[in-house]
Design a protein around this motif. Structure first.
Motif, short mmCIF file in Angstrom:
data_model
loop_
_atom_site.label_atom_id
_atom_site.label_comp_id
_atom_site.label_asym_id
_atom_site.label_seq_id
_atom_site.Cartn_x
_atom_site.Cartn_y
_atom_site.Cartn_z
N HIS A 326 0.82 -1.22 0.00
CA HIS A 326 0.00 0.00 0.00
C HIS A 326 0.85 1.27 0.00
CE1 HIS A 326 -3.09 -2.92 0.87
NE2 HIS A 326 -3.99 -2.00 0.57
N ARG A 327 1.90 1.24 -0.82
CA ARG A 327 2.78 2.41 -0.89
C ARG A 327 2.89 2.95 -2.31
NH1 ARG A 327 7.89 2.04 -0.38
NH2 ARG A 327 8.07 -0.21 -0.58
N LEU A 328 1.87 2.77 -3.13
CA LEU A 328 1.94 3.29 -4.51
C LEU A 328 2.04 4.81 -4.47
CD1 LEU A 328 -0.77 1.35 -6.59
CD2 LEU A 328 1.72 1.17 -6.79
N PRO A 329 2.84 5.38 -5.38
CA PRO A 329 2.89 6.85 -5.42
C PRO A 329 1.55 7.41 -5.90
CG PRO A 329 4.10 5.90 -7.27
CD PRO A 329 3.71 4.76 -6.39
N ASP A 330 1.26 8.63 -5.42
CA ASP A 330 0.07 9.32 -5.88
C ASP A 330 0.45 9.95 -7.22
OD1 ASP A 330 -2.31 10.54 -6.01
OD2 ASP A 330 -1.96 11.96 -4.37
N LEU A 331 0.11 9.31 -8.32
CA LEU A 331 0.63 9.71 -9.63
C LEU A 331 0.12 11.08 -10.08
CD1 LEU A 331 0.55 6.50 -11.87
CD2 LEU A 331 2.42 7.41 -10.48
N ILE A 332 0.99 11.78 -10.75
CA ILE A 332 0.62 13.06 -11.36
C ILE A 332 -0.49 12.85 -12.38
CG2 ILE A 332 2.43 12.84 -13.12
CD1 ILE A 332 2.64 15.92 -13.02
N GLU A 333 -1.38 13.84 -12.52
CA GLU A 333 -2.44 13.75 -13.52
C GLU A 333 -2.43 15.00 -14.38
OE1 GLU A 333 -6.33 12.68 -11.90
OE2 GLU A 333 -5.23 11.91 -10.16
N ILE A 524 11.50 17.74 -12.26
CA ILE A 524 11.19 17.64 -13.68
C ILE A 524 10.24 18.76 -14.10
CG2 ILE A 524 10.08 16.14 -15.41
CD1 ILE A 524 12.71 14.97 -14.28
N ALA A 525 10.44 19.26 -15.32
CA ALA A 525 9.47 20.17 -15.94
C ALA A 525 8.86 19.44 -17.13
CB ALA A 525 10.15 21.46 -16.40
N ILE A 526 7.55 19.26 -17.13
CA ILE A 526 6.92 18.59 -18.27
C ILE A 526 6.45 19.66 -19.25
CG2 ILE A 526 5.19 16.93 -19.04
CD1 ILE A 526 4.98 15.86 -16.25
N LEU A 551 6.11 9.37 -11.30
CA LEU A 551 6.19 10.72 -10.75
C LEU A 551 4.88 11.16 -10.11
CD1 LEU A 551 8.24 12.86 -13.31
CD2 LEU A 551 9.04 11.29 -11.53
N SER A 552 5.01 11.94 -9.05
CA SER A 552 3.87 12.57 -8.39
C SER A 552 3.89 14.05 -8.74
CB SER A 552 3.96 12.43 -6.87
OG SER A 552 4.07 11.08 -6.53
N ARG A 553 2.84 14.73 -8.32
CA ARG A 553 2.70 16.16 -8.54
C ARG A 553 3.93 16.92 -8.02
NH1 ARG A 553 0.18 19.96 -5.42
NH2 ARG A 553 -0.88 21.54 -6.66
N ASN A 554 4.41 16.51 -6.85
CA ASN A 554 5.53 17.22 -6.22
C ASN A 554 6.86 17.10 -6.96
OD1 ASN A 554 4.13 18.35 -4.19
ND2 ASN A 554 4.50 16.66 -2.74
N VAL A 556 7.20 17.49 -10.06
CA VAL A 556 7.09 18.24 -11.31
C VAL A 556 6.88 19.72 -11.02
CG1 VAL A 556 5.74 18.47 -13.43
CG2 VAL A 556 6.17 16.20 -12.47
N VAL A 557 7.75 20.59 -11.53
CA VAL A 557 7.69 22.01 -11.16
C VAL A 557 6.50 22.76 -11.73
CG1 VAL A 557 10.08 22.41 -10.60
CG2 VAL A 557 9.34 22.54 -12.97
N ASN A 558 6.10 22.39 -12.95
CA ASN A 558 5.00 23.17 -13.53
C ASN A 558 3.62 22.68 -13.08
OD1 ASN A 558 6.05 21.09 -15.30
ND2 ASN A 558 4.57 21.76 -16.83
N THR A 559 3.59 22.06 -11.90
CA THR A 559 2.31 21.83 -11.23
C THR A 559 2.08 22.97 -10.23
OG1 THR A 559 3.35 20.55 -9.48
CG2 THR A 559 2.51 19.33 -11.37
N ARG A 560 3.10 23.84 -10.10
CA ARG A 560 3.01 24.91 -9.11
C ARG A 560 2.40 26.17 -9.72
NH1 ARG A 560 8.94 23.60 -6.55
NH2 ARG A 560 8.43 21.42 -6.26
N SER A 561 1.94 27.04 -8.85
CA SER A 561 1.42 28.33 -9.32
C SER A 561 2.60 29.13 -9.84
CB SER A 561 0.75 29.07 -8.17
OG SER A 561 1.75 29.48 -7.26
N VAL A 562 2.31 30.17 -10.59
CA VAL A 562 3.40 30.93 -11.19
C VAL A 562 4.30 31.57 -10.12
CG1 VAL A 562 2.21 33.15 -11.54
CG2 VAL A 562 4.00 32.42 -13.14
#
Ligand code: DGT
Ligand code: CA
Ligand code: CA
Ligand code: ZN
Length: 573
Positions: A326-333, A524-526, A551-554, A556-562
């Motif tokens: 029960h340790r799957l990463p919370d994947l980026i969407e 990472i920057a997608i 990868l999770s949201r964290n 990836v840099v462009n999941t952040r606000s400007v």
């Protein structure tokens, strides 16, 4: 005529000379010249002088003359003459990575082989091993080379297959007697290349479903048609397999046909140890043979007391163990992405105006874009001079004044040259909000050299992101030699982001590298590298690749606000 084309001609001349048994020093001279051309950062064109060519290490005066002729006239007499003296099929044989000129000539002279297909047949019939200087091992080597060549050409890019499958699924689910329809196989796992498309439907009227599928307008040829399975070829030449199952078996079938094969086999082993049997029809108790589930895909994970594994992770790379714990990463969407940081506008070689890029970005709910046109030295791609940059900046400032919930970042895609240096002076670099730097030439340098070029770019205080870090073009150009682990560590240490370029034939960094990045802690920057505003939708393939890299949201840099993004970019510091 681009450098690649010129290099190919020069390379072919070397090969032809070798086939003809010419002086090996001359052969080497041509091969070396071809490599030098591939490694050039600037393009050879009509304005290039003989003196400039001569000055390139590896290109002597004689070869420089021939290149001049080729560039000016589009032809080279010497090359045309050589081609007349050698059967064209020998060059074709040499397309097999494990066949050099000597072998090609040998196969032609002694067995009259003129095509890759004939070569395959001869090797399969064990005819090659009896030739002089050949062996069983060398023969196997040739077979391996041929399958390598074929794999490259048979698989198609994810983005070529995906829309076809998507359209078919939409049609299928509209039929009242079809209950469910999904993609399966490598397509559902969003693998970067696809061998064939697998689709799955459930229906209580399977023959009717089969009839409907085989008569879809995309279908060119029906290879097989039955109530459980149909195979067709669509107009683009791609094969599609459809499985039809009963609704109560749909979950098990979906798991089975999604694969990967290795993932399913491993899962089955785990089930076996717990007294359960999994197959495409359901999940059963081994002792009693009682069916325990299979209508829903979740039945399997629930009965195995594990987390449901997202399709993009099903490659048997440890995901099953992690899901059991029960340790799957919370994947980026897709919805996590807030902006695209690598876009080309019509200021360089893009086709869209910046204002149209902004409009498209807003339509997909982004809140910022990074306009990273090509920098000065990439002349072929309309690289911008400092004066043009100043004019572009005015346009961007004006746009930003008008927008209140959206930000246009003024950026650039620098060229990391063969010494690791970039296009502009510090004063020019200071003006950008965001800076991407990429390798666009000098691909044939050693691993050490290319790695060092990338490291020195990461140590430049203005460079925020390394673009397409391995340089591969899927199916066309292998990645250049680069020590990814060193690059990832340096990225972390210098606070440089690595790009996941989502352009469908790049997907660079690829899944395995992304997973390594996550472990090391590099961010990472997608981005899409879109050259037309609408290509920003390719982000979909980038996000899928990121999921395949766990990868999770964290991460990836462009999941952040400007505002958050700007805080972690180097150029502001
Ligand atoms: P591809 O088409 O080469 O891109 O890759 P896949 O994964 O789509 O492979 P494909 O089309 O041969 O088969 C589709 C799925 O069917 C595969 O992902 C898993 C399942 N499958 C095929 N053959 C076997 C098998 O021998 N054992 C098991 N357990 N599953 C299989
Ligand atoms: Ca497939
Ligand atoms: Ca298949
Ligand atoms: Zn680039």
């Amino acid at each position: 005529m681009g450098n690649e084309k010129i290099a190919e001609v020069i390379q072919n001349i070397g090969d032809l000379l070798e086939i003809l048994g010419e002086n090996p020093f001359r052969v080497r001279a041509y091969h070396r010249a071809a490599n030098s051309i591939r490694g050039l950062t600037q393009d050879i064109d009509k304005t290039t002088t003989k003196k400039e060519l001569d000055a390139i290490p590896g290109i002597g005066s004689g070869i420089a003359d021939r290149i001049m002729e080729l560039v000016r006239t589009g032809q080279m007499e010497y090359y045309e003459d050589l081609k007349e003296r050698v059967p064209p099929s020998l060059l074709e044989l040499m397309r097999v990575p494990t066949v050099g000129p000597k072998k090609a000539k040998q196969f032609y002279d002694e067995l009259k082989i003129t095509s890759v297909d004939q070569l395959y047949e001869a090797a399969s019939k064990k005819l090659l091993r009896i030739l002089p200087r050949m062996s069983e091992k060398a023969e196997q080597n040739i077979l391996d080379g041929i399958s390598q060549l074929r794999r490259y050409h048979e698989r198609i890019l994810l983005y070529e297959a995906y829309p076809i499958a998507e359209r078919m699924i939409l049609r299928l689910v509209k039929e009242s007697y079809i209950k469910q329809a999904d993609m399966a196989g490598s397509l559902r796992r969003m693998k970067e290349t696809i061998g064939d498309i697998d689709l799955l439907v459930s229906s209580n009227q399977p023959s009717r479903a089969a009839d409907f599928f085989c008569s879809l307008p995309e279908v060119d040829k029906v290879l097989a048609k039955g109530p459980t399975k149909c195979s067709v070829v669509v107009k683009t030449g791609l094969q599609i397999d459809l499985r039809i199952v009963a609704p109560k078996e749909y979950g098990s079938a979906l798991q089975y046909f999604t694969g990967s094969k290795e993932h399913s086999i491993h899962l089955r082993d785990i089930a076996k140890k717990r007294g359960l049997k999994i197959n495409e029809y359901g999940i059963f108790n081994v002792k009693t043979d009682k069916k325990l589930g299979g209508e829903r895909e979740e039945d399997i994970s629930e009965l195995l007391e594990m987390q449901m594994i997202p399709p993009t992770m099903r490659e048997n790379k440890g995901e099953i163990e992690v899901a059991i714990e029960h340790r799957l990463p919370d994947l980026i969407e897709l919805k996590d992405i807030k902006g695209d940081l690598h876009l080309h506008s019509n200021w360089s070689d893009g086709l869209s105006k910046i204002k149209d890029i902004v409009e498209f970005a807003r339509s997909i709910r982004y809140s910022y874009v990074g306009i990273c046109d090509h920098a000065e030295r990439l002349k072929v791609a309309g690289g911008l001079t400092p004066r043009e940059l100043a004019r572009r900046k005015k346009e961007i400032d004006k746009l930003n004044d008008r927008l209140d919930d959206f930000v246009v970042l003024s950026g650039i895609e620098l060229n990391i040259d063969s010494k690791g240096e970039v296009d502009y002076s510090d004063e020019v670099l200071e003006e950008f909000d965001i800076v991407v730097a990429s390798i666009h030439g000098g691909f044939s340098q050693s691993k050490e050299q290319i790695t060092n070029r990338t490291l020195s770019a990461m140590n430049n205080k203005h460079i925020d992101i390394i673009g397409h870090p391995t340089g591969r073009i899927i199916g066309k150009r292998p990645p250049y030699e680069i020590d990814i682990e060193r690059v990832l560590n340096e990225a972390k240490n210098t606070g440089t982001f690595l790009e996941l370029n989502s352009f469908p034939d790049r997907l660079d960094l690829k899944d395995d590298h992304l997973r390594m990045a996550k472990e090391i802690g590099a961010k990472i920057a997608i981005s899409t590298d879109a050259h037309i505003a609408s290509q920003m939708i390719f982000i979909n393939y980038g996000v899928a690749t990121a999921q395949r890299g766990w990868l999770s949201r964290n991460d990836v840099v462009n999941t952040r606000s400007v505002d958050e993004l700007l805080k972690c970019l180097k150029s502001v510091v």
